[in-house]
Design an enzyme around this catalytic site. Structure first.
Site, mmCIF file in Angstrom:
data_model
loop_
_atom_site.group_PDB
_atom_site.id
_atom_site.type_symbol
_atom_site.label_atom_id
_atom_site.label_comp_id
_atom_site.label_asym_id
_atom_site.label_seq_id
_atom_site.Cartn_x
_atom_site.Cartn_y
_atom_site.Cartn_z
ATOM 1 N N SER A 99 -4.827 3.557 8.405
ATOM 2 C CA SER A 99 -3.640 2.847 7.912
ATOM 3 C C SER A 99 -4.018 1.384 7.711
ATOM 4 O O SER A 99 -4.200 0.639 8.678
ATOM 5 C CB SER A 99 -2.483 2.968 8.914
ATOM 6 O OG SER A 99 -2.054 4.298 8.998
ATOM 7 N N LYS A 174 2.753 4.833 3.514
ATOM 8 C CA LYS A 174 2.544 4.792 4.957
ATOM 9 C C LYS A 174 3.208 3.567 5.571
ATOM 10 O O LYS A 174 3.793 3.633 6.655
ATOM 11 C CB LYS A 174 1.051 4.785 5.287
ATOM 12 C CG LYS A 174 0.727 4.677 6.792
ATOM 13 C CD LYS A 174 1.360 5.806 7.598
ATOM 14 C CE LYS A 174 1.188 5.623 9.105
ATOM 15 N NZ LYS A 174 -0.190 5.826 9.571
#
Length: 296
Positions: A99, A174
């Site tokens: 991420s 995300k």
């Protein structure tokens, strides 16, 4: 001989270890590299192969997967003479499941293109439990053909697999995911303190709330944490702090207001500043308890 592509897996942390092991169980030949010997030993015990460096891991791979904490770590393993781009073969598919910032993913895809290496950004949601159970949600950015090629691998790791758009789109989705999760956990934490202060049976209350419109995957996954005050890390406050920085910065760039998200980002930051960065993000409950004068 296996008909699966050879996989190099870089990063064997809380998420990377069970994810790579799920590939091994499915029949993939996985060569892993990480900085911790114990994690390499875990992979070899599961049937994988340990490498002594990034370069060694990726040299003969068809697919390289990176699962590291943040943008600086992705850049560290991707670039430089010992990195992925210099040592992977042209035509290799690089899937970054970390991420990180959307711009980092866009830049990595451009750098990969110059080396003949195809890149997908494919961050995940579901936490440690989702990684272990292979039920992750995987949000992908990149080219359709590369996504189609990677789909069997993704479907070994997750249940919901979606191509969200061009490079960087997976990371943008995300970031939105982490915004929703943080706000949801904060709301649950406030409800827990409110219910306990009111003398209500907390377990009964959470059960009935989770059966109605207030129910969520967050409440299902974190209910035990709230009830037992068990904050062993599934997803650490440190990492959610990083992710809230990504979403607030990206939102500022595109001119999107995040009034509630900005407040929760500060609450996550304050919890980290108080020394709780290594705890699970459900430890936002501790912050609410401190504000309410009920912290242990």
């Amino acid at each position: 001989m296996s008909t699966f592509p050879k996989v190099a897996w870089i990063g064997l942390g809380i998420m990377g270890s069970p994810m790579s092991e799920n590939l091994v169980k499915a029949g993939y030949q996985v060569t892993g590299y990480t900085l911790e010997q114990a994690k390499l030993d875990r992979l070899t015990a599961a049937g994988g192969t340990a490498a002594g460096s990034v370069a060694e891991a990726v040299r003969d791979a068809d697919v390289v997967v990176t699962m590291v904490p943040a943008s600086p770590q992705v850049e560290a393993v991707a670039y430089g003479p010992d990195g992925i781009l210099e040592n992977a073969r042209p035509g290799t598919l690089l899937i970054d499941m970390s991420s990180i910032t959307p711009q980092t993913s866009v830049d990595l895809a451009a750098a990969g293109r110059e080396k003949g290496i195809r890149v997908l950004d494919a961050p995940v949601s579901g936490g440690e439990a989702g990684a272990i159970e292979a039920v992750l949600s995987i949000m992908v950015g990149g080219e359709q053909a590369d996504f189609d090629e990677a789909r069997p691998l993704f479907e070994t790791l997750g249940r919901t697999v979606v191509l969200c758009g061009p490079h960087g789109s997976g990371q943008t989705v995300k970031a939105a995911n982490q915004l929703i999760v943080a706000v949801n956990i904060q709301a649950c934490a406030e409800a827990v303190v409110f219910l306990e202060r009111s003398g209500v049976d907390l377990k009964a209350a959470l059960d009935v709330l989770n059966g109605g419109l207030a129910g969520s995957t967050v409440l299902t996954r974190k209910k035990h944490n709230f009830l037992a005050r068990d904050f062993a890390p599934g997803f650490r406050i440190d990492l959610h702090h990083k992710d809230m920085g990504i979403v607030t910065d990206a939102a500022r760039t595109v001119g999107a207001a995040l009034p509630v998200g900005a407040v929760v980002a500060q609450l996550v930051a304050s919890l980290r500043a108080q020394g709780d960065g290594g705890l699970d993000h459900s430890a936002l409950l501790r912050a609410v308890e401190r504000l309410s004068g009920t912290a242990a």
